[in-house]
Design an enzyme around this catalytic site. Structure first.
Site, short mmCIF file in Angstrom:
data_model
loop_
_atom_site.label_atom_id
_atom_site.label_comp_id
_atom_site.label_asym_id
_atom_site.label_seq_id
_atom_site.Cartn_x
_atom_site.Cartn_y
_atom_site.Cartn_z
N GLN A 94 0.84 -1.19 0.00
CA GLN A 94 0.00 0.00 0.00
C GLN A 94 0.88 1.25 0.00
O GLN A 94 0.38 2.36 -0.13
CB GLN A 94 -0.90 0.02 1.24
CG GLN A 94 -1.84 -1.17 1.33
CD GLN A 94 -2.53 -1.23 2.67
OE1 GLN A 94 -3.59 -0.63 2.90
NE2 GLN A 94 -1.92 -1.94 3.59
N ASP A 125 6.31 4.63 -1.47
CA ASP A 125 7.67 5.15 -1.28
C ASP A 125 8.73 4.43 -2.12
O ASP A 125 9.92 4.76 -2.01
CB ASP A 125 8.04 5.08 0.22
CG ASP A 125 7.87 3.66 0.80
OD1 ASP A 125 7.44 3.56 1.97
OD2 ASP A 125 8.15 2.67 0.09
N GLY A 172 2.72 -4.25 9.11
CA GLY A 172 2.63 -2.80 9.34
C GLY A 172 1.49 -2.12 8.65
O GLY A 172 1.67 -1.08 8.02
N CYS A 227 1.82 18.26 -23.32
CA CYS A 227 0.51 18.85 -23.67
C CYS A 227 0.13 20.02 -22.76
O CYS A 227 -0.94 20.62 -22.93
CB CYS A 227 -0.58 17.78 -23.61
SG CYS A 227 -1.07 17.38 -21.91
N CYS A 251 0.46 12.84 -16.29
CA CYS A 251 -0.33 13.99 -16.78
C CYS A 251 -1.81 13.63 -16.71
O CYS A 251 -2.23 12.58 -17.23
CB CYS A 251 0.06 14.31 -18.23
SG CYS A 251 -0.97 15.63 -18.91
N SER A 295 -2.81 -0.97 9.30
CA SER A 295 -3.95 -0.94 10.22
C SER A 295 -5.16 -1.63 9.62
O SER A 295 -6.14 -1.92 10.30
CB SER A 295 -4.29 0.52 10.55
OG SER A 295 -4.65 1.20 9.33
N HIS A 352 -1.35 1.31 -4.31
CA HIS A 352 -1.70 2.74 -4.26
C HIS A 352 -0.74 3.58 -5.10
O HIS A 352 -0.59 4.78 -4.87
CB HIS A 352 -1.69 3.23 -2.80
CG HIS A 352 -2.80 2.63 -1.99
ND1 HIS A 352 -2.76 2.48 -0.62
CD2 HIS A 352 -3.99 2.09 -2.36
CE1 HIS A 352 -3.87 1.90 -0.19
NE2 HIS A 352 -4.63 1.65 -1.23
N CYS A 374 -3.01 13.92 -20.77
CA CYS A 374 -2.60 12.96 -21.84
C CYS A 374 -2.07 11.64 -21.28
O CYS A 374 -1.79 10.71 -22.02
CB CYS A 374 -1.52 13.63 -22.73
SG CYS A 374 0.07 13.78 -21.91
N1 APR Z 1 6.66 -2.10 12.55
C1 APR Z 1 5.45 -2.70 12.33
N2 APR Z 1 4.26 -2.04 12.36
C2 APR Z 1 4.31 -0.72 12.59
C3 APR Z 1 5.52 -0.01 12.83
C4 APR Z 1 6.72 -0.76 12.80
N3 APR Z 1 7.93 -0.18 13.02
N4 APR Z 1 5.22 1.30 13.04
C5 APR Z 1 3.87 1.40 12.93
N5 APR Z 1 3.32 0.20 12.68
C6 APR Z 1 1.92 -0.14 12.43
C7 APR Z 1 0.90 0.69 13.17
O1 APR Z 1 0.61 0.07 14.43
C8 APR Z 1 -0.32 0.61 12.24
O2 APR Z 1 -1.11 -0.53 12.51
O3 APR Z 1 1.68 0.13 11.05
C9 APR Z 1 0.31 0.45 10.85
C10 APR Z 1 0.23 1.71 10.02
O4 APR Z 1 -1.14 1.93 9.73
P1 APR Z 1 -1.55 3.14 8.77
O5 APR Z 1 -0.76 4.35 9.16
O6 APR Z 1 -3.04 3.18 8.73
O7 APR Z 1 -0.96 2.72 7.36
P2 APR Z 1 -1.63 1.79 6.27
O8 APR Z 1 -2.40 0.67 6.89
O9 APR Z 1 -0.56 1.43 5.31
O10 APR Z 1 -2.64 2.83 5.55
C11 APR Z 1 -3.29 2.35 4.41
O11 APR Z 1 -4.18 4.58 4.08
O12 APR Z 1 -3.95 6.88 3.96
C12 APR Z 1 -4.02 5.72 3.22
O13 APR Z 1 -3.12 5.39 1.09
C13 APR Z 1 -2.76 5.49 2.44
O14 APR Z 1 -1.66 3.41 1.90
C14 APR Z 1 -2.24 4.16 2.95
C15 APR Z 1 -3.50 3.51 3.47
#
Ligand code: APR
Length: 251
Positions: free
Chosen positions: A105, A108, A192, A155, A131, A194, A123, A134
């Protein structure tokens, strides 16, 4: 020592797996210095997620671009953002033929920089611009990013980062590639995330329904933990993944 036991169990499962898929969110890049979106230090605690809504970008381009440039591009150029040990383990597993792909997701580019070849960018990716008129794509490094949002040299159309804004569709190749990978794998490692954002958050359920073992690494429980996760490892992915890999080496 529940964590240690779970690391051993995860290493046992992954050593015997024929097709591992990694599924990553912002927490995977936290140890590379990139703040996550939610939870402690989350980007959405400081900025309004609306600034990443596609209609808002078209209607309030200057305001939206100011935040996008600050949060993503200035931040990256002011900090030496590099893959962390967690990214490198996923690249190693692909090189060893254990892992078939990473579904990320994250925007980077760090999985590709770390060496993974099959990365489904659910994502999109901030290292390219597209663009809006185009469709031409250009490497972000080729653009001089100023207060004015970039315009297409071909364009003259407004350009946007090639990542998915709220309200935009998921790139088809990433979507269908991810679904197919989740259907075929026998071990699925959620790292990592949510699990708050759809449709990305439905991919782990596909792996589960197709019989894959679900391993989850997170600093805190997510929407998956008490629902589909078989082995939950609480902690930092940059620390836990190398520990799992070290035990797999011994297996
Ligand atoms: N190691 C493991 N997990 C971690 C760490 C770490 N060092 N640091 C933070 N986390 C966990 C947090 O506990 C949380 O559950 O990573 C998760 C980050 O959750 P979000 O910030 O919601 O990120 P993500 O789930 O990737 O968001 C999904 O939301 O805003 C949109 O497009 C954006 O791709 C993103 C999408």
């Amino acid at each position: 020592m529940e964590l240690q036991d779970n690391i051993r169990e995860a290493a046992r499962i992954l050593s015997g797996a024929k097709n591992i898929v990694g599924f990553t969110g912002a927490g995977t890049s936290a140890e590379s210095g990139i703040p996550p979106f939610r939870g402690e230090g989350g980007i959405w605690n400081q900025y309004d997620p609306n600034s990443l809504d596609i209609d808002y970008y078209y209607r309030h381009t200057k305001d939206s671009w100011k935040i996008i440039r600050e949060v993503f591009y200035n931040f990256f150029s002011n900090n030496a953002i590099q893959p962390n040990p967690g990214h490198r383990v996923l690249a190693k597993w692909e090189q060893e033929g254990r892992l078939s792909c990473v579904i990320t997701q994250n925007i980077d580019d760090l999985h590709t920089v770390a060496g993974n070849k099959t990365v489904y960018e659910f994502h999109g990716n901030m290292s390219r611009f597209v663009c809006t008129k185009c469709g031409r794509k250009v490497d972000a490094k080729r653009l001089k990013l100023t207060e004015e949002p970039p315009h297409c040299e071909h364009c003259g159309g407004l350009m946007k980062p090639d990542f998915i804004f709220f309200g935009e569709g998921i790139p088809e190749d990433a979507y269908y590639g991810s679904v197919k990978a989740a259907e075929k794998c026998d071990a699925f490692v959620i790292i990592g995330t949510s699990g708050q954002v759809s449709p990305a958050n439905m991919i782990p359920g596909i792996a589960k329904r197709n019989g894959a073992k679900i391993i989850e690494i997170n600093m805190e429980p997510s929407t998956y933990t008490n629902y589909i996760t078989d082995v939950y490892l609480q902690g930092k992915s940059g620390e836990i993944l190398p520990k799992i890999d070290a035990l797999m080496e011994q297996a």
